[in-house]
Motif scaffolding. Sequence first.
Motif, PDB file in Angstrom:
ATOM      1  N   ALA A  54       0.855  -1.186   0.000  1.00  0.00           N
ATOM      2  CA  ALA A  54       0.000   0.000   0.000  1.00  0.00           C
ATOM      3  C   ALA A  54       0.889   1.233   0.000  1.00  0.00           C
ATOM      4  N   PRO A  55       1.032   1.913  -1.139  1.00  0.00           N
ATOM      5  CA  PRO A  55       1.900   3.097  -1.193  1.00  0.00           C
ATOM      6  C   PRO A  55       1.255   4.276  -0.487  1.00  0.00           C
ATOM      7  N   THR A  56       2.080   5.057   0.190  1.00  0.00           N
ATOM      8  CA  THR A  56       1.595   6.295   0.797  1.00  0.00           C
ATOM      9  C   THR A  56       2.306   7.517   0.235  1.00  0.00           C
ATOM     10  N   LEU A  57       3.505   7.320  -0.329  1.00  0.00           N
ATOM     11  CA  LEU A  57       4.265   8.415  -0.921  1.00  0.00           C
ATOM     12  C   LEU A  57       4.847   7.979  -2.254  1.00  0.00           C
ATOM     13  N   ALA A  58       4.851   8.886  -3.208  1.00  0.00           N
ATOM     14  CA  ALA A  58       5.539   8.688  -4.481  1.00  0.00           C
ATOM     15  C   ALA A  58       6.758   9.595  -4.500  1.00  0.00           C
ATOM     16  N   GLY A  59       7.883   9.081  -4.937  1.00  0.00           N
ATOM     17  CA  GLY A  59       9.134   9.822  -4.833  1.00  0.00           C
ATOM     18  C   GLY A  59       9.904   9.371  -3.609  1.00  0.00           C
ATOM     19  N   THR A  60      10.915  10.142  -3.252  1.00  0.00           N
ATOM     20  CA  THR A  60      11.774   9.777  -2.129  1.00  0.00           C
ATOM     21  C   THR A  60      11.527  10.709  -0.954  1.00  0.00           C
ATOM     22  N   PRO A  61      11.029  10.189   0.178  1.00  0.00           N
ATOM     23  CA  PRO A  61      10.698  11.054   1.311  1.00  0.00           C
ATOM     24  C   PRO A  61      11.927  11.414   2.146  1.00  0.00           C
ATOM     25  N   ASP A  62      12.696  12.369   1.676  1.00  0.00           N
ATOM     26  CA  ASP A  62      13.822  12.880   2.459  1.00  0.00           C
ATOM     27  C   ASP A  62      13.954  14.379   2.181  1.00  0.00           C
ATOM     28  N   PRO A  63      14.844  15.105   2.918  1.00  0.00           N
ATOM     29  CA  PRO A  63      14.906  16.561   2.750  1.00  0.00           C
ATOM     30  C   PRO A  63      15.426  17.013   1.396  1.00  0.00           C
ATOM     31  N   PHE A  64      16.007  16.105   0.620  1.00  0.00           N
ATOM     32  CA  PHE A  64      16.722  16.516  -0.580  1.00  0.00           C
ATOM     33  C   PHE A  64      16.022  16.130  -1.871  1.00  0.00           C
ATOM     34  N   ALA A  65      14.855  15.534  -1.777  1.00  0.00           N
ATOM     35  CA  ALA A  65      14.158  15.114  -2.990  1.00  0.00           C
ATOM     36  C   ALA A  65      12.666  15.399  -2.831  1.00  0.00           C
ATOM     37  N   SER A  66      12.003  15.569  -3.954  1.00  0.00           N
ATOM     38  CA  SER A  66      10.577  15.863  -3.895  1.00  0.00           C
ATOM     39  C   SER A  66       9.781  14.568  -3.791  1.00  0.00           C
TER      40      SER A  66
ATOM     41  N   THR B 157      26.205  22.489   3.070  1.00  0.00           N
ATOM     42  CA  THR B 157      27.315  22.828   3.964  1.00  0.00           C
ATOM     43  C   THR B 157      28.094  21.611   4.438  1.00  0.00           C
ATOM     44  N   GLY B 158      27.499  20.440   4.359  1.00  0.00           N
ATOM     45  CA  GLY B 158      28.135  19.243   4.893  1.00  0.00           C
ATOM     46  C   GLY B 158      27.900  19.058   6.377  1.00  0.00           C
ATOM     47  N   GLY B 159      27.396  20.102   7.047  1.00  0.00           N
ATOM     48  CA  GLY B 159      27.121  19.999   8.466  1.00  0.00           C
ATOM     49  C   GLY B 159      25.734  19.433   8.725  1.00  0.00           C
ATOM     50  N   ARG B 160      25.493  19.115   9.995  1.00  0.00           N
ATOM     51  CA  ARG B 160      24.179  18.591  10.357  1.00  0.00           C
ATOM     52  C   ARG B 160      23.273  19.726  10.806  1.00  0.00           C
ATOM     53  N   ARG B 161      22.010  19.608  10.487  1.00  0.00           N
ATOM     54  CA  ARG B 161      21.058  20.626  10.859  1.00  0.00           C
ATOM     55  C   ARG B 161      19.699  19.992  11.156  1.00  0.00           C
ATOM     56  N   LEU B 162      18.808  20.771  11.715  1.00  0.00           N
ATOM     57  CA  LEU B 162      17.473  20.301  12.034  1.00  0.00           C
ATOM     58  C   LEU B 162      16.547  20.515  10.843  1.00  0.00           C
ATOM     59  N   TRP B 163      15.920  19.443  10.397  1.00  0.00           N
ATOM     60  CA  TRP B 163      14.930  19.501   9.337  1.00  0.00           C
ATOM     61  C   TRP B 163      13.556  19.217   9.941  1.00  0.00           C
ATOM     62  N   TRP B 164      12.523  19.771   9.324  1.00  0.00           N
ATOM     63  CA  TRP B 164      11.159  19.515   9.780  1.00  0.00           C
ATOM     64  C   TRP B 164      10.379  18.835   8.660  1.00  0.00           C
ATOM     65  N   PHE B 165       9.955  17.605   8.923  1.00  0.00           N
ATOM     66  CA  PHE B 165       9.170  16.843   7.959  1.00  0.00           C
ATOM     67  C   PHE B 165       7.679  16.980   8.261  1.00  0.00           C
ATOM     68  N   PRO B 166       6.847  17.201   7.264  1.00  0.00           N
ATOM     69  CA  PRO B 166       5.399  17.132   7.506  1.00  0.00           C
ATOM     70  C   PRO B 166       4.986  15.692   7.796  1.00  0.00           C
ATOM     71  N   ASP B 167       3.936  15.533   8.557  1.00  0.00           N
ATOM     72  CA  ASP B 167       3.412  14.199   8.832  1.00  0.00           C
ATOM     73  C   ASP B 167       3.002  13.538   7.518  1.00  0.00           C
ATOM     74  N   GLU B 168       3.276  12.259   7.422  1.00  0.00           N
ATOM     75  CA  GLU B 168       2.970  11.518   6.203  1.00  0.00           C
ATOM     76  C   GLU B 168       1.530  11.016   6.218  1.00  0.00           C
ATOM     77  N   PRO B 169       0.938  10.859   5.047  1.00  0.00           N
ATOM     78  CA  PRO B 169      -0.300  10.086   4.993  1.00  0.00           C
ATOM     79  C   PRO B 169       0.007   8.643   5.372  1.00  0.00           C
ATOM     80  N   ARG B 170      -0.967   7.951   5.896  1.00  0.00           N
ATOM     81  CA  ARG B 170      -0.771   6.575   6.353  1.00  0.00           C
ATOM     82  C   ARG B 170      -1.797   5.672   5.689  1.00  0.00           C
ATOM     83  N   ALA B 171      -1.664   4.373   5.918  1.00  0.00           N
ATOM     84  CA  ALA B 171      -2.583   3.414   5.316  1.00  0.00           C
ATOM     85  C   ALA B 171      -2.706   2.198   6.223  1.00  0.00           C
ATOM     86  N   ALA B 172      -3.748   1.429   5.992  1.00  0.00           N
ATOM     87  CA  ALA B 172      -3.914   0.128   6.627  1.00  0.00           C
ATOM     88  C   ALA B 172      -4.285  -0.876   5.544  1.00  0.00           C
TER      89      ALA B 172
END
Length: 258
Positions: free
Chosen positions: A69-81, A133-148
């Motif tokens: 059951a897919p909930t996201l299309a694409g790659t769910p990370d800060p660097f990709a749509s 920058t190569g450094g670590r930082r705080l990212w904020w992800f929106p809540d994902e849709p879910r499935a059952a």
Amino acid sequence: MRVGSVNIASGRGAGGRSVDGAALGAALAGLDVDVLALQEVDIDQPRSHGVHQPAVVADALGALDWRFAPTLAGTPDPFASWSRVDPVLDQGMLGGPHYGIALVSRVPVHRWHVLHLEPGLLKLPLVAPDPRTGGRRLWWFPDEPRAAVAAELDGLTVVATHLSFAAPTAARQLRRVHRWVADLPGPVVVTGDLNLGGSLSALVTGGRRLVAGRTWPAPDPKVQFDHVLALHGSRGRDPEVRQLDVGDHRLVAVTVDP
């Protein structure tokens, strides 16, 4: 019937990187389960070597049937749509990278059902590298849709899900699942990464926890997020909590007696 669940975290191993298909299959091949729920599952994702993870796991377990059951299309990370996708989509309609949950069965499935669960409004804080920058930082992800995903089996319906990281939203989603399964043949067990610690899932539904043990984080677990929850009086025996070679949660498994 032995029912299990594990969050495979896109097949990540101890080193934090996703393993290839052969290693993923080997990590799960020896599991003594009839039905296995999987969370954080990839299909055709660059980060996990383009592996079709549900199919690999199904093959490793000798499964007769499975449902992704897919909930996201694409790659769910800060660097990709990425974008939300309808989890009811037929498997043959999927193209390109997807992410979601799966249910794999070694026993015949009479009917499949899929439910979409709305995300919450909160965002998830995550510390990760900044590619600029190569450094670590705080990212904020929106809540994902879910499935059952529900599988009607002989004498039992098994529901797999992965609920929101925000406990109030997870509780709302679990109540929605509870209402949904009222129309499915019982007895029913709900299994997966519910993101509700300890006995909260049982309190929300009035169900029975069939496995009790800390499951997250896998190397040194502090809390139980992963459950097999009986909604109609079923009992369990031989409960198991075990760390695997993949995933950031421990496996939970139990033999369910309707």
